[in-house]
Design a protein around this motif. Sequence first.
Motif, PDB file in Angstrom:
ATOM      1  N   ASP A 153       0.815  -1.216   0.000  1.00  0.00           N
ATOM      2  CA  ASP A 153       0.000   0.000   0.000  1.00  0.00           C
ATOM      3  C   ASP A 153       0.852   1.271   0.000  1.00  0.00           C
ATOM      4  N   LEU A 154       2.094   1.174   0.489  1.00  0.00           N
ATOM      5  CA  LEU A 154       2.977   2.342   0.517  1.00  0.00           C
ATOM      6  C   LEU A 154       3.729   2.545  -0.793  1.00  0.00           C
ATOM      7  N   LEU A 155       3.756   1.553  -1.655  1.00  0.00           N
ATOM      8  CA  LEU A 155       4.508   1.678  -2.908  1.00  0.00           C
ATOM      9  C   LEU A 155       3.990   2.806  -3.807  1.00  0.00           C
ATOM     10  N   PRO A 156       2.682   3.028  -3.915  1.00  0.00           N
ATOM     11  CA  PRO A 156       2.229   4.177  -4.712  1.00  0.00           C
ATOM     12  C   PRO A 156       2.698   5.521  -4.137  1.00  0.00           C
ATOM     13  N   VAL A 157       2.859   5.601  -2.832  1.00  0.00           N
ATOM     14  CA  VAL A 157       3.380   6.827  -2.219  1.00  0.00           C
ATOM     15  C   VAL A 157       4.805   7.068  -2.718  1.00  0.00           C
ATOM     16  N   TYR A 158       5.609   5.994  -2.725  1.00  0.00           N
ATOM     17  CA  TYR A 158       6.975   6.083  -3.242  1.00  0.00           C
ATOM     18  C   TYR A 158       6.946   6.523  -4.709  1.00  0.00           C
ATOM     19  N   ASP A 159       6.085   5.873  -5.509  1.00  0.00           N
ATOM     20  CA  ASP A 159       6.005   6.196  -6.940  1.00  0.00           C
ATOM     21  C   ASP A 159       5.654   7.667  -7.156  1.00  0.00           C
ATOM     22  N   ASN A 160       4.657   8.168  -6.423  1.00  0.00           N
ATOM     23  CA  ASN A 160       4.233   9.565  -6.588  1.00  0.00           C
ATOM     24  C   ASN A 160       5.329  10.532  -6.173  1.00  0.00           C
ATOM     25  N   MET A 161       6.030  10.223  -5.103  1.00  0.00           N
ATOM     26  CA  MET A 161       7.123  11.104  -4.671  1.00  0.00           C
ATOM     27  C   MET A 161       8.261  11.075  -5.694  1.00  0.00           C
ATOM     28  N   HIS A 162       8.534   9.902  -6.238  1.00  0.00           N
ATOM     29  CA  HIS A 162       9.581   9.775  -7.256  1.00  0.00           C
ATOM     30  C   HIS A 162       9.214  10.590  -8.495  1.00  0.00           C
ATOM     31  N   ARG A 163       7.952  10.509  -8.915  1.00  0.00           N
ATOM     32  CA  ARG A 163       7.490  11.298 -10.065  1.00  0.00           C
ATOM     33  C   ARG A 163       7.580  12.801  -9.782  1.00  0.00           C
ATOM     34  N   ALA A 164       7.206  13.183  -8.559  1.00  0.00           N
ATOM     35  CA  ALA A 164       7.268  14.611  -8.195  1.00  0.00           C
ATOM     36  C   ALA A 164       8.703  15.126  -8.246  1.00  0.00           C
ATOM     37  N   LEU A 165       9.640  14.344  -7.734  1.00  0.00           N
ATOM     38  CA  LEU A 165      11.048  14.758  -7.775  1.00  0.00           C
ATOM     39  C   LEU A 165      11.558  14.852  -9.208  1.00  0.00           C
ATOM     40  N   THR A 166      11.215  13.871 -10.017  1.00  0.00           N
ATOM     41  CA  THR A 166      11.652  13.870 -11.419  1.00  0.00           C
ATOM     42  C   THR A 166      11.069  15.065 -12.158  1.00  0.00           C
ATOM     43  N   ALA A 167       9.786  15.322 -11.965  1.00  0.00           N
ATOM     44  CA  ALA A 167       9.137  16.455 -12.637  1.00  0.00           C
ATOM     45  C   ALA A 167       9.721  17.782 -12.170  1.00  0.00           C
ATOM     46  N   ALA A 168      10.006  17.893 -10.892  1.00  0.00           N
ATOM     47  CA  ALA A 168      10.547  19.143 -10.358  1.00  0.00           C
ATOM     48  C   ALA A 168      11.957  19.404 -10.889  1.00  0.00           C
ATOM     49  N   LYS A 169      12.743  18.362 -11.047  1.00  0.00           N
ATOM     50  CA  LYS A 169      14.116  18.540 -11.522  1.00  0.00           C
ATOM     51  C   LYS A 169      14.172  18.744 -13.032  1.00  0.00           C
ATOM     52  N   GLU A 170      13.259  18.103 -13.765  1.00  0.00           N
ATOM     53  CA  GLU A 170      13.287  18.184 -15.220  1.00  0.00           C
ATOM     54  C   GLU A 170      12.366  19.266 -15.770  1.00  0.00           C
ATOM     55  N   GLY A 171      11.491  19.784 -14.945  1.00  0.00           N
ATOM     56  CA  GLY A 171      10.502  20.765 -15.406  1.00  0.00           C
ATOM     57  C   GLY A 171      11.128  22.097 -15.746  1.00  0.00           C
ATOM     58  N   GLU A 172      10.384  22.836 -16.570  1.00  0.00           N
ATOM     59  CA  GLU A 172      10.852  24.150 -16.984  1.00  0.00           C
ATOM     60  C   GLU A 172      10.566  25.208 -15.923  1.00  0.00           C
ATOM     61  N   GLU A 173       9.533  24.960 -15.123  1.00  0.00           N
ATOM     62  CA  GLU A 173       9.185  25.926 -14.081  1.00  0.00           C
ATOM     63  C   GLU A 173      10.152  25.800 -12.913  1.00  0.00           C
ATOM     64  N   LYS A 174      10.385  26.901 -12.266  1.00  0.00           N
ATOM     65  CA  LYS A 174      11.262  26.934 -11.109  1.00  0.00           C
ATOM     66  C   LYS A 174      10.457  26.488  -9.890  1.00  0.00           C
ATOM     67  N   VAL A 175      10.920  25.412  -9.231  1.00  0.00           N
ATOM     68  CA  VAL A 175      10.271  24.909  -8.026  1.00  0.00           C
ATOM     69  C   VAL A 175      11.055  25.461  -6.836  1.00  0.00           C
ATOM     70  N   PRO A 176      10.352  25.977  -5.833  1.00  0.00           N
ATOM     71  CA  PRO A 176      11.072  26.515  -4.662  1.00  0.00           C
ATOM     72  C   PRO A 176      12.007  25.450  -4.075  1.00  0.00           C
ATOM     73  N   ASP A 177      13.215  25.883  -3.744  1.00  0.00           N
ATOM     74  CA  ASP A 177      14.218  24.957  -3.210  1.00  0.00           C
ATOM     75  C   ASP A 177      13.743  24.286  -1.930  1.00  0.00           C
ATOM     76  N   SER A 178      13.010  25.002  -1.093  1.00  0.00           N
ATOM     77  CA  SER A 178      12.543  24.428   0.166  1.00  0.00           C
ATOM     78  C   SER A 178      11.547  23.289  -0.088  1.00  0.00           C
ATOM     79  N   LEU A 179      10.690  23.433  -1.103  1.00  0.00           N
ATOM     80  CA  LEU A 179       9.741  22.371  -1.450  1.00  0.00           C
ATOM     81  C   LEU A 179      10.486  21.158  -1.983  1.00  0.00           C
ATOM     82  N   LEU A 180      11.439  21.381  -2.864  1.00  0.00           N
ATOM     83  CA  LEU A 180      12.237  20.296  -3.424  1.00  0.00           C
ATOM     84  C   LEU A 180      13.021  19.576  -2.321  1.00  0.00           C
ATOM     85  N   GLU A 181      13.584  20.337  -1.417  1.00  0.00           N
ATOM     86  CA  GLU A 181      14.344  19.740  -0.302  1.00  0.00           C
ATOM     87  C   GLU A 181      13.420  18.924   0.610  1.00  0.00           C
ATOM     88  N   GLY A 182      12.222  19.423   0.845  1.00  0.00           N
ATOM     89  CA  GLY A 182      11.260  18.700   1.683  1.00  0.00           C
ATOM     90  C   GLY A 182      10.853  17.371   1.063  1.00  0.00           C
TER      91      GLY A 182
END
Length: 185
Positions: A79-108
């Motif tokens: 049941d926790l694996l989708p949580v991992y998947d979503n967080m992994h996708r969020a990190l990938t999108a934040a690092k590869e995205g064109e928009e600037k993501v606040p550093d504090s959000l990315l660090e969190g």
Amino acid sequence: MPQKEEPLQSLDELAAEGDEIDFDVAAASFDEIEALRAERDDFRDKFMRALADAENTRKRADRDRREAENYGGSRLARDLLPVYDNMHRALTAAKEGEEKVPDSLLEGIELTMRELINVFKKHGIDTITPEVGDRFDPKMHEAMFEAPLPGTKAGDIIQVSTNGFMLHDRLLRPAQVGVSSTPKS
């Protein structure tokens, strides 16, 4: 070690020795002793079977306890694996995205992801992370699609969709991958 029993003398042997024998009493005693020996042997057999059964029950309980410790949380882990998947996708999108993501959000998100991975490791959950170019292993990977790709061999991983997970020595979820089919010439 039980003592070896001397065989009972028959009534005829006792009579041959010259002893006065009350044959009715002697026959009754002889039959009674034989009945007691048979009963003793029966009880000994039942006792040995009960000991073996108790030992088997103890071993089975030990095995069940170990399995419950190691694999009892497998449903929660799945049941926790989708949580991992979503967080992994969020990190990938934040690092590869064109928009600037606040550093504090990315660090969190990164800290939360690290903590989740640490909890997984603490409970024996390991990530299966195949790389592009690895060989497809049906025991660890699930082929989501198959496509010919020039420069690859049939059975090479050409894309990784999601990571897989092992719980100790059991597969929780296979890694989902794309696999190369035999390239057409």
